[in-house]
Design a protein around this motif. Structure first.
Motif, PDB file in Angstrom:
ATOM      1  N   GLN A 149       0.901  -0.916   0.066  1.00 54.37           N
ATOM      2  CA  GLN A 149      -0.070  -0.164  -0.029  1.00 54.37           C
ATOM      3  C   GLN A 149       0.896   1.362   0.008  1.00 54.37           C
ATOM      4  OE1 GLN A 149      -3.728  -0.527   2.311  1.00 54.37           O
ATOM      5  NE2 GLN A 149      -2.371  -1.832   3.464  1.00 54.37           N
ATOM      6  N   GLY A 150       1.598   1.683   1.088  1.00 49.64           N
ATOM      7  CA  GLY A 150       2.366   2.657   1.358  1.00 49.64           C
ATOM      8  C   GLY A 150       1.369   3.850   1.308  1.00 49.64           C
ATOM      9  N   CYS A 151       2.109   4.975   1.182  1.00 47.92           N
ATOM     10  CA  CYS A 151       1.371   6.429   1.123  1.00 47.92           C
ATOM     11  C   CYS A 151       0.639   6.675  -0.025  1.00 47.92           C
ATOM     12  CB  CYS A 151       2.119   7.641   1.870  1.00 47.92           C
ATOM     13  SG  CYS A 151       3.513   7.937   0.671  1.00 47.92           S
ATOM     14  N   GLY A 152       1.109   6.024  -1.174  1.00 45.49           N
ATOM     15  CA  GLY A 152       0.301   6.312  -2.403  1.00 45.49           C
ATOM     16  C   GLY A 152      -1.081   5.568  -2.856  1.00 45.49           C
ATOM     17  N   ILE A 153      -1.420   4.723  -1.701  1.00 45.84           N
ATOM     18  CA  ILE A 153      -2.928   4.137  -1.802  1.00 45.84           C
ATOM     19  C   ILE A 153      -3.481   4.423  -0.806  1.00 45.84           C
ATOM     20  CG2 ILE A 153      -3.718   1.713  -2.165  1.00 45.84           C
ATOM     21  CD1 ILE A 153      -1.950   2.349  -4.427  1.00 45.84           C
ATOM     22  N   ASP A 154      -4.922   5.058  -1.121  1.00 47.02           N
ATOM     23  CA  ASP A 154      -5.506   5.195  -0.150  1.00 47.02           C
ATOM     24  C   ASP A 154      -6.791   4.346   0.230  1.00 47.02           C
ATOM     25  OD1 ASP A 154      -6.590   7.009   2.031  1.00 47.02           O
ATOM     26  OD2 ASP A 154      -7.425   8.657   0.769  1.00 47.02           O
TER      27      ASP A 154
END
Length: 216
Positions: free
Chosen positions: A27-32
């Motif tokens: 996910q990381g911060c780019g997948i909301d």
């Protein structure tokens, strides 16, 4: 013997399960992403156990999976602030897709490098632990600048939580993997302003989730 009372108690939780977690996708911060049904149940069980705690403030990342994890608290009209410093690590071009064998090899080589102190390493278009730690320090400065907030609930993300805990406990960031995390796992830390120090009281507690057979 007089028992020292902490000036601030910080409850730190990882967000509940998402479908990306269930499927093993980055996910990381780019997948909301949203919580899935399991994640929603985890959030409900956490609230059932800790909803009586009189939190003065709720802090989350900018991502909605953290907002949804503390929704029951927010419904109580508690004061809430979103801080970008609490966002998950950016995994760059690895986010939102299954990892290939080559991806996995690169990832584990990078993790090994982090453990050896090579904290500048990062995936293409992603963030390094040093970069994450820098923005976390800004978020922590905000949280600690408000001594009137005695009990604070922080909801964030797994890898970022590991980096933050190293900073709070004054340990090298290379030791981040010493801190386990689970979806809706709880850490509790006591903070004293006179010594500017944190004391770990509880680590990755999942007792509120005992009725669920979910490990992530």
């Amino acid at each position: 013997m007089k028992i020292s009372t902490p000036d601030k108690i910080i409850y730190i939780i990882r967000h509940g399960q998402t479908e990306y977690n269930r499927l093993g996708l980055v996910q990381g911060c780019g997948i909301d992403s949203d919580l899935n049904d399991v994640g929603i149940q985890q959030a409900e069980l956490f609230f059932q156990k800790h909803g009586h705690t009189k939190f003065d403030k709720v802090y989350t990342s900018m991502l909605k999976r953290t907002h949804q994890s503390v929704k029951n608290f927010l419904d109580l009209k508690l004061e809430w602030e979103k801080l970008v410093g609490l966002n998950e690590v950016s995994w760059g071009d690895k986010e939102g897709r299954p990892l290939t064998k080559e991806d996995n090899k690169t990832y584990f080589e990078m993790i090994k490098g982090w453990r050896n102190g090579e904290l500048h390493l990062k995936v293409p278009k992603g963030e390094s632990p040093l970069e994450v730690a820098e923005r976390q320090r800004e978020a922590l400065e905000v949280i600690l600048s408000r001594p009137h907030e005695k009990n604070v609930l922080v909801c964030m993300h797994g890898r970022a939580m590991r980096i933050l805990l190293c900073q709070l406990m004054r340990q090298p960031i290379s030791k981040m993997d010493n801190y386990e995390h689970s979806n809706l796992g709880l850490y509790i830390l006591h903070y004293r302003y006179d010594t500017h120090s944190f004391e770990l009281q509880l680590a990755n507690d999942r007792s509120h989730l005992e009725e669920m057979n979910v490990s992530k």
